[in-house]
Scaffold this motif. Sequence first.
Motif, PDB file in Angstrom:
ATOM      1  N   ALA A  84       0.767  -1.074  -0.260  1.00 42.03           N
ATOM      2  CA  ALA A  84       0.060   0.155   0.123  1.00 42.03           C
ATOM      3  C   ALA A  84       0.923   1.359  -0.002  1.00 42.03           C
ATOM      4  O   ALA A  84       0.570   2.375  -0.571  1.00 42.03           O
ATOM      5  N   ALA A  85       1.920   1.227   0.773  1.00 43.68           N
ATOM      6  CA  ALA A  85       2.905   2.438   0.806  1.00 43.68           C
ATOM      7  C   ALA A  85       3.549   2.574  -0.689  1.00 43.68           C
ATOM      8  O   ALA A  85       3.659   3.818  -0.958  1.00 43.68           O
ATOM      9  N   PHE A  86       3.868   1.546  -1.416  1.00 39.46           N
ATOM     10  CA  PHE A  86       4.515   1.607  -2.722  1.00 39.46           C
ATOM     11  C   PHE A  86       3.293   2.031  -3.619  1.00 39.46           C
ATOM     12  O   PHE A  86       3.722   2.780  -4.720  1.00 39.46           O
ATOM     13  N   ALA A  87       2.226   1.580  -3.335  1.00 36.76           N
ATOM     14  CA  ALA A  87       0.919   2.056  -4.452  1.00 36.76           C
ATOM     15  C   ALA A  87       0.838   3.553  -3.930  1.00 36.76           C
ATOM     16  O   ALA A  87       0.582   4.242  -5.179  1.00 36.76           O
ATOM     17  N   ALA A  88       1.033   4.037  -3.068  1.00 34.50           N
ATOM     18  CA  ALA A  88       0.720   5.480  -2.646  1.00 34.50           C
ATOM     19  C   ALA A  88       1.831   6.408  -3.372  1.00 34.50           C
ATOM     20  O   ALA A  88       1.911   7.522  -4.074  1.00 34.50           O
ATOM     21  N   LEU A  89       3.187   5.508  -3.181  1.00 34.81           N
ATOM     22  CA  LEU A  89       4.482   6.231  -3.659  1.00 34.81           C
ATOM     23  C   LEU A  89       3.962   6.417  -5.368  1.00 34.81           C
ATOM     24  O   LEU A  89       4.455   7.329  -6.223  1.00 34.81           O
ATOM     25  N   TRP A  90       3.550   5.197  -5.799  1.00 39.61           N
ATOM     26  CA  TRP A  90       3.484   5.244  -7.356  1.00 39.61           C
ATOM     27  C   TRP A  90       2.336   6.144  -7.892  1.00 39.61           C
ATOM     28  O   TRP A  90       2.628   6.796  -8.875  1.00 39.61           O
ATOM     29  N   TRP A  91       1.323   6.423  -6.872  1.00 35.43           N
ATOM     30  CA  TRP A  91       0.430   7.363  -7.456  1.00 35.43           C
ATOM     31  C   TRP A  91       1.109   8.599  -7.564  1.00 35.43           C
ATOM     32  O   TRP A  91       0.961   9.639  -8.327  1.00 35.43           O
ATOM     33  N   ALA A  92       1.680   9.173  -6.384  1.00 31.84           N
ATOM     34  CA  ALA A  92       2.525  10.330  -6.272  1.00 31.84           C
ATOM     35  C   ALA A  92       3.622  10.603  -7.367  1.00 31.84           C
ATOM     36  O   ALA A  92       3.491  11.689  -8.064  1.00 31.84           O
ATOM     37  N   ALA A  93       4.096   9.514  -7.640  1.00 25.62           N
ATOM     38  CA  ALA A  93       5.071   9.614  -8.899  1.00 25.62           C
ATOM     39  C   ALA A  93       4.347  10.072 -10.121  1.00 25.62           C
ATOM     40  O   ALA A  93       4.969  10.763 -10.990  1.00 25.62           O
ATOM     41  N   VAL A  94       3.373   9.204 -10.654  1.00 27.83           N
ATOM     42  CA  VAL A  94       2.490   9.421 -11.706  1.00 27.83           C
ATOM     43  C   VAL A  94       1.878  10.881 -11.726  1.00 27.83           C
ATOM     44  O   VAL A  94       2.050  11.751 -12.752  1.00 27.83           O
ATOM     45  N   HIS A  95       1.191  11.122 -10.479  1.00 30.20           N
ATOM     46  CA  HIS A  95       0.396  12.430 -10.465  1.00 30.20           C
ATOM     47  C   HIS A  95       1.403  13.902 -10.448  1.00 30.20           C
ATOM     48  O   HIS A  95       1.223  14.622 -11.630  1.00 30.20           O
ATOM     49  N   TYR A  96       2.583  13.834  -9.558  1.00 29.04           N
ATOM     50  CA  TYR A  96       3.400  14.992  -9.618  1.00 29.04           C
ATOM     51  C   TYR A  96       4.429  14.824 -10.722  1.00 29.04           C
ATOM     52  O   TYR A  96       4.717  16.025 -10.971  1.00 29.04           O
ATOM     53  N   GLY A  97       4.717  13.642 -11.459  1.00 27.93           N
ATOM     54  CA  GLY A  97       5.484  13.613 -12.255  1.00 27.93           C
ATOM     55  C   GLY A  97       4.927  14.440 -13.616  1.00 27.93           C
ATOM     56  O   GLY A  97       5.429  15.006 -14.323  1.00 27.93           O
ATOM     57  N   ARG A  98       3.651  13.970 -13.842  1.00 27.53           N
ATOM     58  CA  ARG A  98       3.057  14.758 -15.089  1.00 27.53           C
ATOM     59  C   ARG A  98       2.869  16.177 -14.820  1.00 27.53           C
ATOM     60  O   ARG A  98       2.805  16.828 -15.678  1.00 27.53           O
ATOM     61  N   LEU A  99       2.501  16.663 -13.569  1.00 23.60           N
ATOM     62  CA  LEU A  99       2.502  18.082 -13.178  1.00 23.60           C
ATOM     63  C   LEU A  99       3.875  18.542 -13.724  1.00 23.60           C
ATOM     64  O   LEU A  99       3.964  19.845 -14.224  1.00 23.60           O
ATOM     65  N   VAL A 100       4.867  18.170 -13.319  1.00 23.71           N
ATOM     66  CA  VAL A 100       6.406  18.710 -13.427  1.00 23.71           C
ATOM     67  C   VAL A 100       6.595  18.672 -15.072  1.00 23.71           C
ATOM     68  O   VAL A 100       7.069  19.444 -15.630  1.00 23.71           O
ATOM     69  N   ASP A 101       6.101  17.379 -15.641  1.00 27.64           N
ATOM     70  CA  ASP A 101       6.483  17.599 -17.128  1.00 27.64           C
ATOM     71  C   ASP A 101       5.524  18.576 -17.850  1.00 27.64           C
ATOM     72  O   ASP A 101       5.868  19.235 -18.855  1.00 27.64           O
ATOM     73  N   GLN A 102       4.439  18.765 -17.390  1.00 30.04           N
ATOM     74  CA  GLN A 102       3.483  20.047 -17.967  1.00 30.04           C
ATOM     75  C   GLN A 102       4.010  21.412 -17.658  1.00 30.04           C
ATOM     76  O   GLN A 102       4.092  22.072 -18.609  1.00 30.04           O
ATOM     77  N   LEU A 103       4.548  21.635 -16.420  1.00 25.85           N
ATOM     78  CA  LEU A 103       5.363  22.665 -16.318  1.00 25.85           C
ATOM     79  C   LEU A 103       6.449  22.815 -16.935  1.00 25.85           C
ATOM     80  O   LEU A 103       6.548  24.143 -17.505  1.00 25.85           O
ATOM     81  N   LYS A 104       7.356  21.890 -17.049  1.00 25.91           N
ATOM     82  CA  LYS A 104       8.432  22.140 -18.280  1.00 25.91           C
ATOM     83  C   LYS A 104       7.911  22.321 -19.660  1.00 25.91           C
ATOM     84  O   LYS A 104       8.703  23.225 -20.257  1.00 25.91           O
TER      85      LYS A 104
END
Length: 119
Positions: A84-104
Motif C-alpha cells: 500500500a505504501a508503494f502504491a501511494a508512492l506510485w500514485w504520487a510519482a505519476v501524479h506529480y511527475g505529470r505536473l512537472v512535465d506539464q510545467l516544463k
Amino acid sequence: MRTLCSATLMGEFLLIGLAGLALTRLSDDIPTGTLWAVSGTAMVLCLALCGFLGRPGAVQAGWVLQGALIVSGFVLPAMFLLGAAFAALWWAAVHYGRLVDQLKAERAAGEPGPTAPVR
C-alpha cells in the motif's frame, strides 16, 4: 515523470528481493525454487518497466504491479502495508511527475531559449 516512477520501481525491486529473502527463512510451505521464480520475475518486471515508462500502457502496467505487490500480503502479511505504501508512492510519482512535465512544457513554450550570460 520517468524519473519519479523509475525511483519507485527501483525501490520495489529492492523490496521484492528483501521479501524473497525473508520468505526463504519464514516459510517452509513454499519451495525455494518457486519462491525465487516468482520473486525474480517480479524483480525483472520492475527493471523492464523502468525502460518502458515512455511508452503507452506502462503506467497501467505499473498499477498492475502495485496490485500484485499488495496481494503478496497473503503470503507475507507485511506486504499489505508495504504494498500500500508503494502504491501511494506510485500514485504520487505519476501524479506529480505529470505536473512537472506539464510545467516544463509550458516553460519551454514560453521561453525563446537560452540567453547569453551578461558580463
